[in-house]
Each structure stands twice: as structure tokens, then as C-alpha cells.
Design an enzyme around this catalytic site. Structure first.
Site, PDB file in Angstrom:
ATOM      1  N   LYS A 126       0.857  -1.200   0.000  1.00 11.52           N
ATOM      2  CA  LYS A 126       0.000   0.000   0.000  1.00 11.52           C
ATOM      3  C   LYS A 126       0.891   1.248   0.000  1.00 11.52           C
ATOM      4  CE  LYS A 126      -3.497  -2.812   2.108  1.00 11.52           C
ATOM      5  NZ  LYS A 126      -4.747  -2.897   2.830  1.00 11.52           N
TER       6      LYS A 126
ATOM      7  N   HIS B 180      -7.886  -3.476  -6.477  1.00 11.61           N
ATOM      8  CA  HIS B 180      -7.899  -3.596  -5.019  1.00 11.61           C
ATOM      9  C   HIS B 180      -9.095  -2.818  -4.443  1.00 11.61           C
ATOM     10  CE1 HIS B 180      -6.799  -3.098  -0.819  1.00 11.61           C
ATOM     11  NE2 HIS B 180      -6.101  -4.204  -0.978  1.00 11.61           N
TER      12      HIS B 180
ATOM     13  N   GLU C  78     -10.705 -10.933  -1.374  1.00  9.46           N
ATOM     14  CA  GLU C  78     -10.455 -10.117  -0.186  1.00  9.46           C
ATOM     15  C   GLU C  78     -11.772  -9.543   0.326  1.00  9.46           C
ATOM     16  OE1 GLU C  78      -6.085  -8.720  -0.094  1.00  9.46           O
ATOM     17  OE2 GLU C  78      -7.227  -7.244  -1.184  1.00  9.46           O
TER      18      GLU C  78
ATOM     19  N   SER D 253      -6.273  -9.405   6.584  1.00  7.98           N
ATOM     20  CA  SER D 253      -5.721  -9.709   7.903  1.00  7.98           C
ATOM     21  C   SER D 253      -5.010 -11.063   7.976  1.00  7.98           C
ATOM     22  CB  SER D 253      -6.804  -9.594   8.974  1.00  7.98           C
ATOM     23  OG  SER D 253      -7.299  -8.259   9.028  1.00  7.98           O
TER      24      SER D 253
ATOM     25  N   GLY E 263      -0.830  -5.300   5.853  1.00 14.12           N
ATOM     26  CA  GLY E 263      -0.113  -4.878   7.052  1.00 14.12           C
ATOM     27  C   GLY E 263       1.029  -5.797   7.476  1.00 14.12           C
TER      28      GLY E 263
HETATM   29  P1  PGA Z   1      -4.369  -6.551   5.283  1.00 12.45           P
HETATM   30  O1  PGA Z   1      -4.562  -6.044   3.765  1.00 12.45           O
HETATM   31  O2  PGA Z   1      -3.507  -7.783   5.216  1.00 12.45           O
HETATM   32  O3  PGA Z   1      -3.666  -5.402   5.982  1.00 12.45           O
HETATM   33  O4  PGA Z   1      -5.713  -6.822   5.827  1.00 12.45           O
HETATM   34  C1  PGA Z   1      -4.751  -6.948   2.729  1.00 12.45           C
HETATM   35  C2  PGA Z   1      -4.930  -6.188   1.435  1.00 12.45           C
HETATM   36  O5  PGA Z   1      -5.559  -5.111   1.457  1.00 12.45           O
HETATM   37  O6  PGA Z   1      -4.462  -6.629   0.375  1.00 12.45           O
END
Ligand code: PGA
Length: 250
Positions: free
Chosen positions: A12, A96, A168, A214, A236
Site C-alpha cells: 500500500k 484492489h 479479499e 488480515s 499490514g
Molecule cells: P491486510 O490487507 O492484510 O492489511 O488486511 C490486505 C490487502 O488489502 O491486500
């Protein structure tokens, strides 16, 4: 043939080139000769060069987080598939949920971006997923069917050969809430079914469907041991070399 899992980092809007180099200095020794899974890191555009140089000679691929569908032109601020290929990027995230939510991405622009990425030989990771209100209203299947159908529009199995999908659920992104392995599996089956309708059974059997939302070192093994889950798209938990390495080695 078994599907090789793909573990992708989506950084990101985090890290600059110096921090990118630091990440790779820490990460590469941790995943030295780890070839069981395909690994890709998708940093911000300005870090691509640093990532590519740092990853040189390793098995780690580098991808972008978005792409525009025209090759060149008066499109201020955009980056094309041709440009990504020119710097030796091999993967790109398309559609995304943050692009859909904050930057006006639609099912139709996802389709255009997907076609451009495929035409240039990139491996596109197309993100689909329902928001919380849709899940609670029982609309998950409808939403995913629509997102897949529109994304696959006017593509053939031959052209789409490199396609990767990432499921996702939006309510699981950055929230600490994860879909259970069973929930993810159910949706993956639905997506595989849509791919079979669009591109045939053989294509669908080879299609890699990643889970994202997550994913952490603590839940990676349970998710990855599901037959239907062919890898992870990690936000993250991919920013820290140790934590991303632990996920890669689930
Ligand atoms: P996250 O993000 O692992 O922080 O939940 C996943 C993503 O948005 O691809």
C-alpha cells in the site's frame, strides 16, 4: 498438476526506497532458497527500482499495485503496463478494494486494466470481495459473480492464462477480522465456478485464487492448508520482514 501457491505483499502507501532496501536486506536471508511458493512484493511505484535491484539474483518477484490500460498518452499521474514491463516488473495488483472505494475503480476499469496487463505479459492479481453490508444482506455470491463476470469480459482462456484472483472480503482488510478458512474456501469455490463458466474447466482447475484480509503469521497455516486457497495477498503483515517471512513459510 498442483497449483503453486503465490504469497504476495501489498505494501500500500508505505515505505520509501531506503526503507525498501532495508526490508530486502532483512527479508532475503530469511527466505533463502525457499522455492515451495512463489513470492512477490508490490511496493509503491517510487520503490520499484529499489525493490528490483534489491531482489536481483533472488527468487522474489516485484509487482506494482495498480496500472493504467493505455500504453502511453496524456494521462497525468498514470503508469502503463508497458512501463512496468520496461522496468522488469512481472506482477500487478488490479482492482484492489481501496482503489474501488477511494479512487473510482469500477468493474469496467478493472476489466480494461486486466486486459492491458495480460497483453503485456504481466501476471495480474485481480481483487474481488464483498463489503460488510453486502455480506450481511446475503449478497456475497451476487457481488462476487458480478465482479468476476465483468472482470472476465471479452477475455479468452488463452489470453487469461496468467490470471490470478485474490478474494479479499473488504470487512477483513486491515481490521484484524479474518474470514474463517471455511468461509474463504466456499467463496473460492464460487469464483472457480465462475472461471469455469467463462474459460472452461481446465482453466478453472489451474486458476490460483489467493485469500487476503488480515493474513498474519498466526493464521497463515490454517488458511494455506485449505485445498481451495492458493496463496495470500498480505497488507499490514507484509511490511515487516520477519512477519512476512513467517507467512511465506507458513
Ligand atoms: P491486510 O490487507 O492484510 O492489511 O488486511 C490486505 C490487502 O488489502 O491486500
Amino acid at each position: 498438476m498442483a497449483r503453486k501457491k503465490l504469497i504476495a505483499a501489498n505494501w500500500k502507501m508505505y515505505k520509501n526506497p531506503t526503507q525498501t532496501e532495508e526490508f530486502f536486506r532483512a527479508f532475503l536471508p530469511l527466505v533463502f532458497e525457499h522455492n515451495r511458493d512463489e513470492i512477490v512484493v508490490c511496493p509503491p511505484y517510487v520503490d520499484l527500482q529499489a525493490a528490483l535491484e534489491s531482489a536481483k539474483g533472488s527468487q522474489i518477484a516485484v509487482g506494482a499495485q495498480d496500472v493504467y490500460w493505455k500504453d502511453e498518452g496524456a494521462f497525468t499521474g498514470e503508469i502503463s503496463s508497458a512501463m512496468l514491463v520496461a522496468v522488469a516488473c512481472t506482477h500487478v495488483i488490479v482492482g484492489h478494494s481501496e482503489r474501488r472505494q477511494y479512487f473510482g475503480e469500477t468493474d469496467d476499469t478493472v476489466n480494461l486494466k486486466l486486459k492491458s496487463a495480460l497483453e503485456h505479459g504481466l501476471t495480474p492479481i485481480v481483487c474481488v470481495g464483498e463489503v460488510l453490508e453486502e455480506r450481511e444482506a446475503g449478497l456475497t455470491e451476487d457481488v462476487l459473480r458480478r465482479q468476476c463476470l465483468r472482470a472476465f469480459n471479452a477475455l479468452s482462456a488463452k489470453k487469461a492464462a496468467k490470471l490470478v484472483i485474490a478474494y479479499e472480503p473488504v470487512w477483513a482488510i486491515g481490521t484484524g477480522k479474518t474470514a474463517t478458512p471455511q468461509m474463504a474456501s466456499d467463496v473460492h469455490q464460487l469464483i472457480r465456478g465462475e472461471a469455469a463458466k467463462a474459460f472452461g474447466e481446465e482453466f478453472a482447475a489451474q486458476l490460483r485464487i489467493l485469500y487476503g484480509g488480515s493474513v498474519k503469521p498466526e493464521n497463515a497455516s490454517a488458511l494455506m492448508s485449505e485445498e481451495e486457497i492458493d496463496g495470500a495477498l498480505v497488507g499490514g503483515a507484509s511490511l515487516d520482514a520477519k512477519s512476512f517471512a513467517a507467512i511465506v513459510k507458513y
